[in-house]
Design an enzyme around this catalytic site. Structure first.
Site, PDB file in Angstrom:
ATOM      1  N   ASN A 368       0.811  -1.220   0.000  1.00  0.00           N
ATOM      2  CA  ASN A 368       0.000   0.000   0.000  1.00  0.00           C
ATOM      3  C   ASN A 368       0.845   1.271   0.000  1.00  0.00           C
ATOM      4  O   ASN A 368       2.074   1.225   0.015  1.00  0.00           O
ATOM      5  CB  ASN A 368      -0.974  -0.018   1.185  1.00  0.00           C
ATOM      6  CG  ASN A 368      -0.246  -0.011   2.525  1.00  0.00           C
ATOM      7  OD1 ASN A 368       0.892   0.453   2.621  1.00  0.00           O
ATOM      8  ND2 ASN A 368      -0.900  -0.537   3.548  1.00  0.00           N
ATOM      9  N   CYS A 430      -7.856  -2.413  -6.418  1.00  0.00           N
ATOM     10  CA  CYS A 430      -7.093  -2.554  -5.185  1.00  0.00           C
ATOM     11  C   CYS A 430      -8.104  -2.257  -4.084  1.00  0.00           C
ATOM     12  O   CYS A 430      -9.118  -2.936  -4.021  1.00  0.00           O
ATOM     13  CB  CYS A 430      -5.888  -1.630  -5.175  1.00  0.00           C
ATOM     14  SG  CYS A 430      -6.207   0.049  -5.718  1.00  0.00           S
ATOM     15  N   SER A 431      -7.874  -1.265  -3.269  1.00  0.00           N
ATOM     16  CA  SER A 431      -8.898  -0.930  -2.291  1.00  0.00           C
ATOM     17  C   SER A 431      -9.858   0.110  -2.868  1.00  0.00           C
ATOM     18  O   SER A 431     -11.028  -0.157  -3.080  1.00  0.00           O
ATOM     19  CB  SER A 431      -8.263  -0.424  -1.000  1.00  0.00           C
ATOM     20  OG  SER A 431      -7.492  -1.465  -0.423  1.00  0.00           O
ATOM     21  N   TRP A 434      -7.616   3.800  -6.963  1.00  0.00           N
ATOM     22  CA  TRP A 434      -7.032   5.022  -7.525  1.00  0.00           C
ATOM     23  C   TRP A 434      -5.520   5.089  -7.373  1.00  0.00           C
ATOM     24  O   TRP A 434      -4.909   6.061  -7.784  1.00  0.00           O
ATOM     25  CB  TRP A 434      -7.712   6.266  -6.956  1.00  0.00           C
ATOM     26  CG  TRP A 434      -7.805   6.349  -5.441  1.00  0.00           C
ATOM     27  CD1 TRP A 434      -6.864   5.989  -4.550  1.00  0.00           C
ATOM     28  CD2 TRP A 434      -8.905   6.857  -4.697  1.00  0.00           C
ATOM     29  NE1 TRP A 434      -7.292   6.228  -3.286  1.00  0.00           N
ATOM     30  CE2 TRP A 434      -8.560   6.773  -3.332  1.00  0.00           C
ATOM     31  CE3 TRP A 434     -10.172   7.381  -5.033  1.00  0.00           C
ATOM     32  CZ2 TRP A 434      -9.416   7.183  -2.300  1.00  0.00           C
ATOM     33  CZ3 TRP A 434     -11.005   7.788  -4.012  1.00  0.00           C
ATOM     34  CH2 TRP A 434     -10.637   7.687  -2.652  1.00  0.00           C
ATOM     35  N   ARG A 436      -2.836   1.753  -6.830  1.00  0.00           N
ATOM     36  CA  ARG A 436      -2.262   0.592  -7.501  1.00  0.00           C
ATOM     37  C   ARG A 436      -3.016   0.257  -8.784  1.00  0.00           C
ATOM     38  O   ARG A 436      -2.427  -0.159  -9.779  1.00  0.00           O
ATOM     39  CB  ARG A 436      -2.288  -0.612  -6.554  1.00  0.00           C
ATOM     40  CG  ARG A 436      -1.269  -0.505  -5.457  1.00  0.00           C
ATOM     41  CD  ARG A 436      -1.527  -1.472  -4.332  1.00  0.00           C
ATOM     42  NE  ARG A 436      -2.537  -0.989  -3.401  1.00  0.00           N
ATOM     43  CZ  ARG A 436      -2.735  -1.488  -2.163  1.00  0.00           C
ATOM     44  NH1 ARG A 436      -1.996  -2.504  -1.756  1.00  0.00           N
ATOM     45  NH2 ARG A 436      -3.652  -0.985  -1.388  1.00  0.00           N
TER      46      ARG A 436
END
Lengths: 658, 772
Positions: A368, A430-431, A434, A436
């Site tokens: 992250n 990813c999470s 915006w 990775r």
């Protein structure tokens, strides 16, 4: 000047031809990038302050090639480093104003203290040495400043122990020693703080004050409709939707989205409810032949209880079916699986096998933003001010920076391979989708689509996958913000550019742009001179009217493209690039990360590039002289028929080589 | 034909020259009958049919079927099958693409998978099992694997034993070069009186390349004399005291000494030096400073006196009578065992260890081999000596116990940095002749041609690597390319060239005279047999392929330059680096000596560690100043070049060490793609320049048209030149190809073929299942 505001849609192609023909040695401006972003301005010294100089320069412009900057004559003298300080003070951009100047001692980490005068404007910090035997100059946009600290107190003793320490976002520190009397440090600290961190003082970022004019408008470079049309969209399977026109569906997405034809706007709204921050799966890229797609989104809101959403499941299946393939949809979750699981605790998660029968999920193990930030910090520790010489390679390894680069590249290669081999469409998240995600989709697109390897294509790629899809530039970079320790800051975009550089090292002929182009982009990522990287998303930019009130970085670049061109570029359509994502080939980008160290920085442009340019000049000169010779000979022939060789015998000679 | 226990097997016992050999060398390989291509004097020792050469470890679908032979020169795999997946083959005229010279073999491993047995084969060893597999580890980093599933078990075993035996000969005269040259002498004896066809340093390049002059071999008085004159050395003379190797058997017959030392003195002094090695002159700077190499004085009593005499003589030979600076290489540089250990680790890391498993710790593993550290140490030390010669105007004496190992490297590097002549192909070759071959570098022992491993050390490779670092940093300063350096390294492993076969020139003469006598070869006036020289590149490569040796970036003195006034700006001007423009004059030497300035908690002074790069003991300040000044000036490519020595600048020579590793190959990429673009342009410019000259001269003398031979491998008019794309045979390994040369565990089960074709890099597990 006369062609200002001319949209340059096909600019890339136009200049290639011209560039090769006209790139004379004389046109090779001395490299100024060492000075940092400030050096890139046209009309560096004179243009802005003295409009007459500027207009005089432009008067001679028509004689030059259209892509030559109108300010070139002014620039070349200013970059000389000698001429400009006769009675000049500071280079100034239109809209830039001088705030103060101070006598300081610059504590150069490489050469010890140097007496100089520092000038602070609302855009930059400019230092010129006052020592007669030295012509040290540097030019730092205030936007690059991350932190300003006072060093030493009233009781400090010893030479040069009282002053300011300025931490920059571009891998260096600046230290100034000041006199203790006369509040000079307090003044300088306050002025710097005020203008380097304008947001904390209700001041506008310099980009909103900048009045530079360029003969091309960089804001015209990216037009989403045109870009999707280039990709052959809309088609029977994919449609353009304006559902997010007012950013009501998703605040951080662009207004215009490409979604499966079979998904209605109501479907999209229901899917949005199940995706983090409503960032639904939308199309990034479609393969022109096999119609496999790259789709991007954020994580599903699965949560601890393992919630399911029929609409989301159906929507993914609709995406899978757009190319009538029976294979499963491949989902690449950029995170390490541990992180993905941990995200369930905060309501997120990943697509489970049970819920998504027709999809197959892989984790790409990319860490992250916090991990990346710490990694880059370690890189700085080993390169600035001194390079860790004794155990360089193991020190480099312990930063893990190249390992992270490797993982990002590896992930992108997997995405690109899936799509280009026609095995399946790919969904990347990813999470929040915006950071990775942007890295992976944009790098995969760079591998798959040679268009993005041109200068304008790359601008479009950045504009599309990063800027319009809401990579939080403001938060990640902290433009004009004094909170240097903000946990939201992270060098994600830098990491992406590093990956691009790694690719360009492995494929020296595949990219239209050179290293300088990438470094210029990174310099202006921080400089706040252009509106390009400001704010977090398109809706915020629209609110602030960024395109109307600021200049685009692409205006600067596209109005002087020659400087940013890779002479070895060979345009190849439909070639997929597969870099080798191995530690054996990944290198630390010395010319970026260690550029401030005069002992390390390598010659720019490199000798091979330079030699190529020289050969081009040589070729042009030979051609010219051959033509002259033939002209002379043919006139001789026509005047006196006794000439031994006739022009008709000569002509083929020349032509055989072209 | 081959018995397991020959009483004392030698090549000589097999000298039954097949009558057709001479025709075969020029003839196309007779593929249908699977006949080996043999050189004069080469004979097949043993062979086995129905052998499978493995191309990929995880699949046999690409394997090739053919015959494996062992000759007295090479092992050769002869097959009808075309090489799969390979797009390019850099053809060596001496060796087929599946051939390995016996001297290139490092280790032979036989395996029997049924019995789960494996054995490393030494010479004269027994093999208790029938091998199902043979793995050859090569000194040039290749690994070749054969399988004998379908071959006769006995013949397979015999071939393995033959290879083990012939690749580890007990005597120097068993090396193939002797047989080859003997054959040549016999053949030519009927025509002329014992004159062999090759006579030494052939030019590297075809006509029109500007460097077709012969490489001086420094075997004669006149070569040395010319070198003295070329460098403008005064106060130095060529001496003939060692004619017939009367003084020392590890010195050349002719060498250069201070004029003030008489032959008689030299003879007396020689007794005190290790190996009777009288100090040798290497080179003189235009300022008169000389570079000299010297062995230790073993006679302790005489030490001071002789040392004094020598130094005085060197001082006397200096026009300014400058002092002598002595550099004890044994104390400043890693020794040959350490270098060998580093190399073994490097090789282990680069080719033997599984690719993927070494990825995570790649950088620290590379560091711990210490190879790069050693390369840097040699460059650094050489650069410091350049400072002594160039700036301090001191003559430099390299001291080393025997003066024939580290001295070769350092002396050569100093000269490459100082003298642009040694950056041309001919110059570089003459340098190797002068400082290595003639000065007694022990190629035989260091290359370990006879497999007595305790003396092996890759010092020559280290020198090539250091040269590559300079080439990498100053690409326009060298006439040759990195391909040339790699090919040169490979050539040390071909036991055909006299260049890399002996420990000293005397050994060549002695051994070959013995051989000639035993073979009834009339030598006439010659001192020993004339072996082919490696510099006769036409023996290995065609003119077209030799063109790859040329560096298109090179700016030679003869390189066309515009003469018109417009070209004033053509002079290379280096833009100064960094924020610090033209700072040198204000440099504080990087060291803050004032204690007040030492960093304290609240001090502003960042501690500038003294730059380790330029810390020469004691004289650090001056040397550092010299280096800084030098780096701050525009670089004159026809003058001194100095290496950048920061750890970040010393790189791994990937072409050399990764060329056989398929996983590391960048398909359609690598520097070669830019190299090709440059070559095309340079070729076009050459052609234009020729046309221009022809047209200019046309009126005056139309007769002097030059041959339109290009010095470039990639040509502007060539078939691929105008095709838009990158030719698909280009890769980071080019002109070498890893296909079929490496068979070992593949990474994470990813089919090797995927890497080779370059189409896919990463495959997920579901595609693997389909593969087999």
């Amino acid at each position: 000047m006369t062609q200002s505001r001319q949209p340059v849609r096909e600019g890339g192609r136009r200049v290639v031809a011209q560039g090769l023909g006209s790139h004379g040695v004389g046109g090779r401006a001395p490299e100024g990038a060492e000075q940092g972003p400030g050096a890139e301005q046209p009309g560096n010294a004179g243009g802005a302050r003295n409009p007459r100089v500027s207009s005089m320069a432009s008067a001679s412009a028509p004689k030059c090639n259209s892509h030559t900057s109108e300010n070139e004559p002014v620039k070349s003298t200013s970059q000389d480093g000698v001429n400009c300080d006769l009675n000049e003070t500071v280079p100034r951009l239109p809209g830039e104003t001088l705030i103060t100047d101070k006598e300081v001692i610059y504590i150069c980490p490489f050469n010890g203290p140097i007496k100089g005068r520092v000038y602070i404007t609302n855009y930059r910090l400019y230092l010129r040495s006052l020592e007669t035997d030295s012509t040290l100059i540097f030019d730092v946009p205030l936007g690059v400043i991350s932190r300003i600290e006072k060093m030493g107190g009233a009781t400090s003793r010893g030479e040069n122990s009282y002053g300011l320490d300025i931490t920059c976002k571009d891998m260096r520190n600046l230290r100034f020693a000041l006199k203790q009397e006369g509040h000079s440090r307090r003044d300088m600290f306050e002025i710097l703080t005020r203008y380097a961190f304008p947001l904390a003082h209700s001041l506008p970022l310099f980009a909103f004050l900048n009045e530079e004019k360029f003969n091309v408008d960089g804001w015209m470079v990216y037009n989403p409709v045109e870009e999707y049309r280039r990709q052959g969209l809309p088609n029977h399977q994919w449609r353009i939707t304006f559902i997010n026109k007012c950013y009501e569906l998703c605040e951080t997405y662009p207004a215009l989205l490409v979604v499966p034809y079979r998904a209605s706007d109501d479907d999209l709204r229901r899917v949005a409810a199940f995706r983090s921050r409503n960032r639904i799966p939308v199309l990034s890229w479609i393969h022109p032949e096999n119609k496999m797609v790259i789709v991007r989104c954020s994580q599903p809101l699965v949560g601890m209880s393992g919630k399911r959403n029929k609409d989301d499941e159906k929507y993914l299946d609709v995406i899978r079916e757009t190319n009538r393939q029976l294979s499963k949809l491949t989902i690449y979750d950029a995170r390490p699986s541990v992180n993905a699981v941990a995200n369930k605790a905060t309501g997120g998660g990943y697509e489970s096998d049970d819920a998504y029968h027709n999809a197959e999920l892989f984790f790409l193990d990319i860490h992250n933003i916090h991990v990346m930030r710490e990694s880059l910090k370690k890189v700085k520790d080993i390169v600035y001010p001194n390079v860790e010489e004794s155990h360089w390679l193991s020190s480099l390894e312990s930063t893990h920076w190249l390992e992270h680069i490797k993982l990002v590249l590896t992930g992108a290669i997997q995405v690109a391979d899936k799509v280009s081999s026609g095995k399946s469409s790919v969904l990347v998240h990813c999470s929040d989708g915006w950071d990775r995600t942007a890295q992976l989709t944009s790098l995969a697109m760079l591998m798959l689509d040679s268009f993005y390897r041109s200068i304008e294509g790359f601008e479009i790629l950045v504009q599309k996958e990063w800027i319009s899809f809401g990579h939080k530039f403001a938060s990640r970079i902290g433009h004009g913000d004094k909170n240097h320790a903000d946990a939201d800051r992270s060098p994600i975009f830098l990491q992406f550019v590093d990956c691009v550089w790694q690719m360009s090292k492995q494929f020296p002929t595949a990219f239209e742009f050179n290293e300088r182009f990438l470094i210029t982009i990174l310099d202006h990522l921080y400089s706040c001179r252009f509106g390009t990287f400001l704010l977090n998303c398109e809706s915020a930019r629209e609110k602030q009217k960024v395109t109307e009130r600021t200049v685009s970085l692409w205006s600067l670049i596209n109005s002087n493209k020659e400087k940013f061109k890779n002479p070895f570029y060979t345009k190849e359509i439909n070639r997929v690039l597969y870099p080798v994502a191995s530690m054996r080939h990944l290198e630390l980008w010395v010319n970026y990360y260690i550029r401030w160290n005069p002992r390390i920085k390598q010659q720019q442009p490199n000798a091979v590039e330079q030699r190529y340019m020289e050969l081009l000049a040589l070729r042009d000169d030979y051609i010219k002289r051959l033509e002259e010779l033939q002209l002379a000979n043919s006139s001789k022939v026509s005047s006196a028929s006794t000439s031994p060789s006739s022009p008709s015998q000569m002509m083929p000679h020349v032509q055989t080589h072209f | 034909m081959f018995s397991l226990k020959p009483p004392r097997p030698t090549f000589r016992s097999y000298l039954l020259p097949p009558p057709q050999t001479d025709d075969q060398i020029s003839a196309e390989p007779k593929i249908k009958k699977l006949e080996p291509v043999l050189l004069p004097g080469e004979i097949v020792v043993n062979e086995v049919n129905f052998v499978r050469k493995c191309i990929a470890t995880d699949t046999s679908q690409y394997d090739l079927w053919g015959k494996l032979i062992c000759s007295n020169f090479k092992i050769s795999f002869i097959t009808d099958d075309p090489m799969p997946l390979q797009k390019f083959h850099y053809r060596n005229l001496l060796l087929g693409e599946h051939d390995v010279p016996l001297t290139c073999i490092e280790q032979i491993v036989t395996v029997n998978d049924h019995k789960r047995k494996q054995k490393v084969l030494g010479p004269n060893q027994k093999l208790k099992f029938n091998p199902t597999e043979l793995i050859i580890y090569c000194k040039d980093f290749r690994i070749v694997r054969f399988r004998f599933d379908e071959s006769g078990p006995e013949s397979a075993k015999k071939v393995c034993l033959a290879i083990a035996h012939y690749s580890q000969p007990t005597d120097l005269q068993l090396l193939f070069a002797f047989e080859y040259v003997g054959k040549k002498y016999h053949n030519s004896a009927s025509n002329m009186n014992g004159v062999p066809c090759e006579s030494g340093g052939g030019g590297v390049s075809g006509p029109g390349a500007g460097s077709s002059q012969k490489t001086p071999l420094f075997e004669t008085y006149s070569d040395w004399d010319r070198e003295v004159k070329r460098t403008g050395a005064s106060g130095w003379r060529v001496c003939s005291v060692n004619e017939g190797y009367m003084v020392s058997t590890c010195l050349p017959e002719y060498f250069v000494v201070p004029s003030s030392l008489a032959d008689q003195d030299l003879k007396i002094f020689s007794h005190s030096f290790v190996g009777r090695r009288i100090p040798l002159w290497c080179w003189s700077h235009s300022n008169g400073s000389a570079l000299v190499r010297m062995a230790l004085i073993k006679d302790v009593l005489q030490q001071r006196k002789i040392d004094q005499r020598i130094c005085n003589a060197i001082t006397k030979s200096h026009p300014q009578r400058s002092d002598v600076y002595k550099s004890d290489l044994d104390k400043t540089l890693p020794n040959i065992q350490e270098i060998q250990a580093a190399f073994v680790k490097l090789k282990q890391l680069c080719v033997n260890e599984p690719f993927e498993e070494t990825e995570e710790k790649w950088l620290s593993s590379l560091e711990s081999t210490r190879w790069l550290e050693y390369v840097r140490a040699f460059l650094k030390h050489s650069a410091e000596l350049v400072y002594m010669l160039e700036s301090k105007h001191l003559s430099v004496v390299l001291q080393e116990e025997e003066g024939r190992d580290l001295s070769c490297s350092v002396a050569s590097l100093v000269q490459v940095m100082l003298d642009p002549y040694f950056r041309t192909i001919t110059g570089f070759q003459s340098l190797i002749q002068k400082e290595w071959v003639m000065s007694g570098y022990q190629f035989l022992d260091r290359c370990n041609h006879l497999k007595r491993s305790e003396k092996e050390s890759p010092l020559f490779l280290l020198f090539l690597d250091a040269t590559w670092q300079l080439l990498e940093q100053y690409p326009a300063a060298f006439e040759f390319s990195e391909t040339y350096l790699a090919v040169l390294y490979d050539s040390t492993r071909i036991s055909l060239f006299g260049t890399f076969l002996f420990n000293s020139p005397h050994q060549r003469v002695k051994q070959s005279t013995e051989f000639a006598i035993s073979k009834n070869i009339q030598l006439g006036d010659e001192k020993g047999l004339k072996f082919p020289s490696v510099w006769d590149w036409s023996l290995q490569f065609t003119a077209r392929e030799r063109a790859l040796f040329h560096n298109p970036v090179y700016i030679g003195k003869s390189t066309p330059c515009l003469q018109s006034s417009s070209m004033k700006s053509f002079r290379r001007t280096k833009s100064y680096s960094s924020t610090l423009r033209a700072v040198p004059s204000s440099f504080r030497n990087g060291v803050l000596s004032d204690p007040e300035l030492l960093p304290r908690r609240n001090s502003l002074v960042l501690k500038p560690k003294p730059d380790p790069q330029q810390q020469a003991d004691g004289r650090g300040g001056d040397a550092e100043q010299y280096f800084r000044d030098w780096f701050s000036r525009p670089c004159d490519l026809h003058g001194v070049i100095l290496p950048r020595l920061s750890a970040a600048h010393i790189k791994l020579w990937k072409l050399c060490y990764f060329r056989w590793v398929p996983e590391a190959q960048i398909s359609l990429g690598g520097f070669i793609t830019a190299f090709r673009k440059l070559s095309l342009l340079a070729d076009e410019v050459d052609a234009l320049s020729r046309t221009l000259r022809q047209q200019r001269g046309g009126a005056l003398d139309a007769g002097c048209a030059e041959p339109a031979q290009s010095r470039m491998y990639f040509r502007a008019g060539g078939p691929q030149a105008h095709a838009a794309g990158t030719p698909e045979f280009l890769s980071s390994s080019f002109p070498f190809s890893p296909v079929g040369n490496l068979c070992r565990r593949s990474i994470l089960g990813t089919p090797l073929s995927k890497f080779l074709s370059g189409a896919k890099i990463w495959l997920s597990t579901e595609t693997l299942a389909n593969e087999d």
